[in-house]
Design a protein around this motif. Structure first.
Motif, short mmCIF file in Angstrom:
data_model
loop_
_atom_site.label_atom_id
_atom_site.label_comp_id
_atom_site.label_asym_id
_atom_site.label_seq_id
_atom_site.Cartn_x
_atom_site.Cartn_y
_atom_site.Cartn_z
N ALA A 2 0.85 -1.19 0.00
CA ALA A 2 0.00 0.00 0.00
C ALA A 2 0.88 1.24 0.00
CB ALA A 2 -0.90 -0.01 1.22
N LEU A 3 0.51 2.20 -0.81
CA LEU A 3 1.25 3.46 -0.87
C LEU A 3 0.73 4.43 0.16
CD1 LEU A 3 1.42 4.00 -4.73
CD2 LEU A 3 3.09 2.91 -3.26
N ASP A 4 1.58 5.29 0.66
CA ASP A 4 1.17 6.32 1.62
C ASP A 4 0.77 7.56 0.82
OD1 ASP A 4 0.74 8.09 3.65
OD2 ASP A 4 2.80 8.08 4.38
N TRP A 5 -0.48 7.56 0.36
CA TRP A 5 -0.96 8.64 -0.49
C TRP A 5 -0.97 9.98 0.22
CZ3 TRP A 5 -0.81 8.26 -5.44
CH2 TRP A 5 -0.93 7.01 -6.05
N SER A 6 -0.90 9.99 1.55
CA SER A 6 -0.89 11.27 2.27
C SER A 6 0.35 12.09 1.92
CB SER A 6 -0.96 11.04 3.78
OG SER A 6 0.23 10.41 4.24
N GLN A 7 1.35 11.46 1.35
CA GLN A 7 2.59 12.14 0.97
C GLN A 7 2.54 12.69 -0.46
OE1 GLN A 7 5.03 12.63 3.31
NE2 GLN A 7 3.45 11.74 4.60
N CYS A 8 1.49 12.39 -1.20
CA CYS A 8 1.37 12.84 -2.59
C CYS A 8 0.62 14.17 -2.63
CB CYS A 8 0.64 11.80 -3.42
SG CYS A 8 0.45 12.28 -5.16
N PRO A 9 1.24 15.23 -3.13
CA PRO A 9 0.59 16.55 -3.14
C PRO A 9 -0.57 16.66 -4.11
CG PRO A 9 2.73 16.65 -4.23
CD PRO A 9 2.61 15.28 -3.65
N ALA A 10 -0.74 15.72 -5.01
CA ALA A 10 -1.80 15.80 -6.02
C ALA A 10 -3.12 15.19 -5.57
CB ALA A 10 -1.34 15.11 -7.31
N VAL A 11 -3.15 14.56 -4.39
CA VAL A 11 -4.35 13.87 -3.95
C VAL A 11 -4.82 14.35 -2.58
CG1 VAL A 11 -3.77 11.82 -5.31
CG2 VAL A 11 -3.15 11.92 -2.90
N ASP A 12 -6.04 13.97 -2.25
CA ASP A 12 -6.66 14.35 -0.99
C ASP A 12 -7.72 13.31 -0.65
OD1 ASP A 12 -7.05 15.92 1.22
OD2 ASP A 12 -7.72 17.68 0.11
N THR A 13 -8.26 13.38 0.55
CA THR A 13 -9.40 12.55 0.91
C THR A 13 -10.61 13.47 1.08
OG1 THR A 13 -8.90 12.68 3.26
CG2 THR A 13 -8.05 10.77 2.08
N ILE A 14 -11.77 12.89 0.98
CA ILE A 14 -12.99 13.66 1.20
C ILE A 14 -13.38 13.47 2.66
CG2 ILE A 14 -15.40 13.98 0.55
CD1 ILE A 14 -14.66 12.82 -2.21
N PRO A 15 -13.24 14.53 3.47
CA PRO A 15 -13.54 14.39 4.90
C PRO A 15 -14.97 13.91 5.15
CG PRO A 15 -12.53 16.51 4.44
CD PRO A 15 -12.84 15.87 3.11
#
Length: 103
Positions: A2-15
């Motif tokens: 699994a990648l740590d997407w929190s480190q990718c500036p191009a993505v986000d989560t929907i709170p």
């Protein structure tokens, strides 16, 4: 892995969204959709047309994934393998063995 997407500036989560999947910033498009469509044979141009994300967003996600999967251990193993092959080749040449062209 699994990648740590929190480190990718191009993505986000929907709170507040159940599942909290990773999406492209300022969109609701899941990052996984890019990978699923590429795996199914779609081109980046098709994905940008179908899902209204741009090439830069897709490139940023693909670059992040590529760099994240290329761990230091994998890089050092690759270098070690090349060194081992070169040493084996040098020993064989010193012993007078006939050589074939190998990478």
């Amino acid at each position: 892995m699994a990648l740590d997407w929190s480190q990718c500036p191009a993505v986000d989560t929907i709170p507040g969204k159940a599942g909290s999947e990773w999406v492209f910033k300022r969109t609701r498009m899941p990052v996984a959709t890019v990978f699923e469509n590429l795996q199914a044979g779609a081109t980046i141009d098709e994905i940008t047309e179908w899902f209204h994300v741009n090439r830069e967003q897709i490139a940023a996600v693909l670059e992040f994934a590529s760099q994240s999967l290329e761990t230091p251990h994998a890089r050092s193993s690759s270098v070690a393998n090349r060194i081992s092959r070169k040493r084996a080749l040098a020993r064989a040449q010193a012993a007078g063995a006939p050589m074939r062209n190998t990478p």
